[in-house]
Design a protein around this motif. Structure first.
Motif, PDB file in Angstrom:
ATOM      1  N   GLN A 164      43.170 -61.720  49.190  1.00 13.30           N
ATOM      2  CA  GLN A 164      41.905 -61.907  49.793  1.00 13.30           C
ATOM      3  C   GLN A 164      41.818 -63.329  50.172  1.00 13.30           C
ATOM      4  OE1 GLN A 164      39.413 -59.928  47.375  1.00 13.30           O
ATOM      5  NE2 GLN A 164      40.701 -58.292  47.715  1.00 13.30           N
ATOM      6  N   SER A 219      36.413 -58.823  54.343  1.00 19.27           N
ATOM      7  CA  SER A 219      37.621 -58.180  53.891  1.00 19.27           C
ATOM      8  C   SER A 219      38.204 -57.443  55.063  1.00 19.27           C
ATOM      9  CB  SER A 219      37.282 -57.165  52.821  1.00 19.27           C
ATOM     10  OG  SER A 219      36.553 -57.801  51.827  1.00 19.27           O
ATOM     11  N   GLU A 274      33.130 -57.847  51.983  1.00 18.67           N
ATOM     12  CA  GLU A 274      33.608 -57.617  50.622  1.00 18.67           C
ATOM     13  C   GLU A 274      32.561 -56.855  49.815  1.00 18.67           C
ATOM     14  OE1 GLU A 274      36.266 -58.054  48.947  1.00 18.67           O
ATOM     15  OE2 GLU A 274      35.569 -57.894  46.889  1.00 18.67           O
ATOM     16  N   LYS A 319      32.875 -53.135  50.360  1.00 17.04           N
ATOM     17  CA  LYS A 319      34.216 -52.587  50.520  1.00 17.04           C
ATOM     18  C   LYS A 319      34.310 -51.153  50.020  1.00 17.04           C
ATOM     19  CE  LYS A 319      35.909 -54.297  46.154  1.00 17.04           C
ATOM     20  NZ  LYS A 319      36.734 -55.237  45.453  1.00 17.04           N
TER      21      LYS A 319
END
Lengths: 1052, 134
Positions: free
Chosen positions: A285, A292, A854, A857
């Motif tokens: 990451q 992401s 993120e 996700k």
């Protein structure tokens, strides 16, 4: 996206091998983090043009992959991974991979990413200045404590290739040094694509003011820099070992090139998530990036999907409660009481319209407080409860005292209120009250006020339980009657309310039986009313009695109840009239009505008929009518029940169709709950019924409650979703409410532009406690107003979003086809990701990657699971109508945590734990819900919070089976029940089950034993619930991601 | 003279329809501003819904019988809508969902109101016209 790349033309060529050669470049797109990269990039990226190419191929390959994969799908038997095939992907791809093999591990990609980030920055002339200060780099990282940024370039094959080259370059520190020098050359070349950049930046900046706390944490320099870049810088800076702290902050964090990476703690989370993969696991990451990403192209020539299915994000650690919110505003109530779908409240209508996910909150006002905490009770007594004069907000930690303590300013409407004499306190030097520590209402986000008589329209009601029990033939035969009578009797001591509790019973078949339980009697008197058209209550007073006074009569009644109807051969059910009778008895006081229903109502009002058998209705416009109450009687009755403070809990047991859709309406509008035990048989379901009924009877309950949620000016709650009835536009009537009920609501902006920095929310629940006290539970929370969509995404809370999605989808099934409901979920998901992509894709030139915040996700996975959940899945044959409706009613009330567990249940392998004497239960870890997780030599527990399925592998060592099942180990498992045997292994297993059950006591998880290959039970209990697999024409997880990705890219 | 009578009749019927719809709108507005609870509001509205449908049906019949084709055709969609609602048993307000339907129901009634007012003015016009024609 792709269009942006200068190189695009070359892209068609896409020889499979070439991209790899380009190695470093493919990653380039991610580089977006640019600023940092710029300098570095110069060094290691010789052919800028090539980069885009590399990325492109993957994109293009996407479509191709689809078909292949489908063909490739393992057939059912093949599904269980044998020990020999531990890692699926590798097995599939072998031939093609040859060249790459070294790189195949997902982790590498991560390394690759880091470097790429740099190029973009270069492009921007503006950047360099802020970036350059080396000190500045690190600070930015801390800036964004939440893991928003981490890009998840999981295991994308392309990346892996890059890794090799990168490693060579790897020492990033070096790059830094070259930084300034290298930068100039690059800038010109990149400028064009990034032209949009500044605009984006401008948006981002404003968001900062909203986050005071964050800023404070941040290194002083940080504020100056624009947020996106900051983060990126941080990521970049992090590369040097020195920066370790920043990484910690970001769980998803950036992973340095392999060699470097090892030390970082960041990985840990990702690694845990994907136990199957090697250490380097694909989760690279980049702090570098603000999002992401997932590469979805396929490796050219490979048969496998482009997605490394192991690298996909999964919630293997359960729901992570958002805490950024709590850190920012420490006085907020705990997130288990109130969760916002995004803690960044948009400041303008236009921003709202770009946020395609639901904007709202999930409230669970009576949630069990976190361990070691209690909701403080405040009694103002003489002072009266301190509330704002105008908006009626309760005093809370966010009000400010001024004028030497004589006035306070309401945080919601900013009106200055006088402080009454009794409540007066001097202020200290910084304007805080000096008695702050003695005033929990001024320091805690959750408090409970004792309400004076102004808050009562009548004396607080006693806890009242009324039972309406079906005693027709099937009820007696299934054993339901006996279990219910026993359970109620055993709970009599624990009913809340001590000596005030009232209790009453009515039983019915084709007639209605009332019971006189007057305390002076020794035996209950039964009165039978058979006139169903004109119901009357034969004895107005003694049908509802004080439990402590009539205790012996009640006990006698419950003891004799099963035998009384033992020989009943009545098949009819006068449910409607009985309900009316119960209503008449209870209407004086209100309370809780528990209905035990076994036979489809067939007499009197509220007669129901069989429906739902007609296969042809599915897929037509009339389909939704099946899920609506058939007879308006039920809605009308529900409305009347709520009006008189009666909450209905339905326990339905029938083995045939009982029209839960109609019956459930009673629970829906009265704040109740539906418990459904299809084909109830007391030998099998006894424990479950006993546990759930006794929890229902003994859990702390709030009576005759109303709930309102207030929020700051400019924001308004518009719709509410859950089991309750609206009494006015924003007042929820809840005749009874407890810790297992959550409510969701959506909000909208009333003004085009919010001028405030913070929006406050206050949930107030006015209720009567079982002890007879009127109380107000108040939860207060603050959330920053943001001006930037990226910030909203960063602050998003998947759990709350999923919860709202789920409720909206279920409501949609009541007016549309199932398919429409599923499509609407998918559509919103796609819209949201598309918007997000537009936010970042241009500057970052992401080619064929799927990018997502993120914080969200897991959203695609949960959305997929939602589409496969019982209320929404498939069509006619995929779930019984009753089960669908019951699950729908249940999911409408579930608190976030339990809902997420239901959507993505845990699958845990336990045979090793059972065999190893020293193993700790903590070591058990959740596995991805794919058939490949099931090893035929293993023993697994599947736990969705409502039931356990214990799966015995075909090659499980007989010793384990024998120990666990005793003599039954070879028998048909559908007839075997699990109980403790006298050996260590069995005790251990029961220990685990007990532990799981205790972790979630609101339902009882009945154990189903299933042996591998035992159809259809295996399919029904387990295989159909492996949400990541392709089941009956639905998408698997990887396909779903591909599909979403493709849709996102259309007209992107 | 007969013509005048029929226009007069149409005028009164339209007037009463406007009154009924206005009353329903008032109840909905009261509900929205929390002056009335959903139980009262829905029961009051539901009480006048059937009369409204019946009056409207009779009105259409009068137009038809008296040969005012144009007026009849203009009121036909309204009649059709009402009949359809009634056949589907959706004509009454649902007290449990009233808040979710509030906006829709209000818009619907405002639309009806506008429609009726237009018809009312036409019938007044024709009434005066036929007085002049006597």
């Amino acid at each position: 996206m792709g269009t942006e790349n200068p190189n695009r033309p070359s892209f068609p060529a896409r020889p499979a091998a070439t991209p790899f050669a380009a190695g470093p470049q493919p990653t380039m797109p991610f580089l977006s983090s640019g600023p940092v990269v710029g300098s570095q990039a110069s060094g290691f990226r010789p052919t800028p043009s090539s980069t885009p190419q590399a990325a492109m191929p993957f994109l293009s390959s996407g479509p191709v992959v689809g078909p292949e994969t489908s063909g490739f799908r393992p057939t059912p038997p093949g599904r269980f991974s044998d020990p020999s095939l531990p890692s699926v992907p590798s097995a599939n791809a072998p031939p093609t991979l040859g060249p790459f093999q070294r790189f195949t591990t997902p982790q590498n990609p991560s390394t690759a990413q880091a470097p790429p980030a740099r190029p973009l920055p270069v492009g921007q002339p503006v950047f360099p200045p802020p970036v350059q200060p080396p000190a500045g780099q690190v600070p930015p990282v801390s800036f964004r404590p939440q893991s928003q940024l981490p890009s998840v370039p999981m295991g994308s094959p392309p990346q892996s290739m890059n890794s090799a080259p990168l490693r060579a370059n790897a020492p990033q520190p070096l790059l830094d040094s070259s930084f300034s020098a290298s930068r100039p050359p690059f800038q010109p070349s990149f400028l064009p694509p990034e032209s949009t950049y500044p605009a984006a930046r401008a948006n981002l900046q404003p968001s900062f003011p909203g986050y005071p706390s964050k800023q404070s944490n941040a290194v002083p320099q940080a504020p100056a820099v624009q947020s996106p870049f900051l983060t990126q810088q941080g990521g970049y800076a992090a590369a040097p070992p020195t920066s370790s702290p920043p990484f910690l902050a970001q769980p998803g964090g950036y992973i340095p090139p392999p060699p470097v990476a090892a030390p970082l703690g960041l990985h840990s989370r990702e690694q845990m998530q994907h136990p199957g993969t090697g250490p380097p696991i694909g989760a690279v990451q980049g702090l570098i990036e603000d999002f992401s990403s997932l590469s979805v192209g396929s490796v050219p020539g490979s048969i496998d999907l482009g997605i490394d299915s192991k690298a996909l994000p999964r919630p293997l650690e359960g729901d992570v409660e958002p805490n950024s919110f709590a850190e920012m505003y420490p006085m907020n109530c705990h997130s288990r009481y109130l969760r916002l779908t995004t803690s960044g409240i948009p400041n303008s209508q236009s921003l709202v319209s770009r946020w395609h996910l639901p904007l709202g909150a999930v409230v669970c006002p009576l949630a069990v407080p976190p361990d070691g905490e209690e909701v403080p009770i405040v009694n103002f007594a003489a002072t009266g409860i301190i509330r704002c004069r105008r908006c009626r907000t309760y005093v809370n930690p966010y009000v400010t005292f001024t004028d030497g303590g004589r006035k306070w300013r309401c945080n919601i409407c900013s009106l200055l209120n006088d402080v009454s004499g009794d409540y007066f306190s001097h202020l200290d030097a910084i304007g805080r009250r000096i008695d702050l520590d003695q005033r929990p209402e001024l320091i805690k986000g959750s408090v409970e006020f004792v309400a004076p008589t102004e808050y009562m329209v009548r004396p607080p009601m006693p806890p009242l339980y009324f039972f309406l029990i079906d005693v027709s033939l099937s009820a007696v035969r299934s054993g339901m009657l006996e279990v219910v009578a026993q359970t109620i009797r055993s709970c009599l001591d624990e009913l809340p309310g001590s000596t005030r509790t009232q209790i009453g019973f009515i039983t019915f078949d084709s007639t209605i039986h009332f019971y006189n339980m007057k305390s002076s009697l020794t035996q209950p008197q039964m009165m039978v009313v058979s006139d169903l058209d004109d119901i009357f209550v034969p004895l107005p007073d003694d049908l509802l009695v004080n439990l402590s006074e009539s205790r012996s009569v009640v006990e006698t009644f419950l003891d004799s109840l099963p035998s009384m109807f033992q020989d009943n051969v009545n098949l009819e059910s006068a449910f409607g009239p009985a309900l009316k009778a119960a209503f008449m008895v209870m209407s004086q006081l209100g309370g809780k009505l528990l209905i035990f229903q076994n036979t489809l109502p067939s007499l009197g009002v509220g007669r129901l008929k069989l429906r739902g058998d007609d296969l042809r209705v599915y897929g037509t416009d009339k389909e939704h009518a099946l899920r609506l109450p058939e007879d308006p009687f039920y809605k009308q009755m529900a409305a009347d029940l709520t009006k008189y403070q009666i909450a209905v809990n339905i326990y339905a047991f029938s083995d045939k169709y009982t029209d839960i859709a109609s019956l459930g309406t009673l629970a829906k509008y009265t704040g109740g709950q539906v418990y459904y035990y299809p084909s109830f048989l007391s030998i099998i379901h006894k424990d479950r019924l006993r546990h759930e009924l006794s929890r229902d009877l003994t859990r702390e309950t709030a009576w005759e409650a109303v709930m309102r949620i207030r929020c700051g000016k400019g924001v308004r709650f518009t719709s509410y979703h859950g089991n309750f009835m609206l009494r006015s536009t924003d007042l929820l009537a809840l005749p009874a409410v407890d810790c297992d009920k959550a409510f969701a609501m959506q909000l909208c902006l009333e003004e085009t532009l919010l001028t405030t920095q913070t929006v406050y929310f206050q949930v107030a629940l006015l209720y009567t406690s079982s002890s007879g006290e009127r109380r107000i539970r108040v939860h207060t929370a603050a959330a920053p107003v943001v001006a930037d969509l990226g910030e909203m995404y960063r602050q998003a809370d998947t759990g709350a979003v999923v919860s709202l999605f789920c409720r909206l989808a279920i409501e949609k099934t009541l007016s549309h086809k199932l398919e429409d409901a599923r499509n609407s979920v998918q559509l919103r998901l796609v819209k949201a990701f598309k918007e997000y992509r537009n936010l970042y894709a241009v500057q970052h030139r992401l080619g064929g990657r799927m990018i997502y915040p993120e914080s969200l996700k897991l959203l695609p996975l949960y959305a997929l699971a939602l589409c496969k959940s019982t209320p929404l899945r498939g069509g006619y044959a995929d779930a019984q109508l009753d089960e669908r409706c019951a699950a729908g009613y249940t999911m409408m009330t579930l608190p976030v945590k339990r809902l997420l567990k239901l959507l993505y249940p845990s699958l845990i392998r336990i045979d090793e734990y059972l065999l190893k004497p020293t193993a700790q239960a903590d070591e058990l870890k959740r596995l991805p819900l794919v058939a490949e997780s099931l090893d035929s030599r293993g023993l697994y527990i599947y736990d969705d919070g409502f039931r356990f399925v214990i799966w015995f592998g075909r090659m499980l060592s007989p010793e384990i089976a024998m120990n666990l099942l005793g003599q039954d180990f070879a028998a048909d498992l559908s007839k075997v029940s699990l109980y403790e045997h006298d050996n260590e292994m069995s005790r251990k297993l029961m220990g685990i089950l007990k532990k799981f059950r205790e972790s979630d006591p609101s339902y009882y998880q009945l154990c189903h034993l299933v042996r591998q290959g035992e159809q259809p039970r295996e399919g029904f209990f387990l295989l159909a619930n492996l949400v990541e697999d392709q089941i009956g024409g639905t998408n698997g997880y990887a396909d779903w991601i591909l599909q979403i990705h493709r849709q996102v890219q259309q007209n992107a | 003279m007969g013509d005048l009578m029929s226009w007069l009749l149409s005028f009164f019927f339209h007037g009463s329809l406007v009154g009924l719809i206005g009353y329903q709108l008032m109840c909905l507005a009261d509900l929205e501003f929390d002056y009335m609870n959903p139980y009262d509001s829905s029961s009051r509205i539901n009480r006048v819904i059937l009369p409204e449908f019946i009056i409207q049906g009779v009105l259409c019949l009068i137009h038809l019988v008296t040969g005012h084709w144009f007026m009849f055709l203009v009121s036909l969609p309204y009649l059709y809508y009402n009949v359809r609602l009634y056949m589907r048993r959706q004509h009454l307000l649902d007290v449990t969902e009233i808040f979710n339907q509030l906006n829709r129901e209000k818009q619907l009634r405002i639309f009806k109101l506008v429609h009726l007012i237009v018809l009312l003015t036409t019938s007044i016009f024709w009434m005066i016209w036929s007085i002049g024609g006597i």
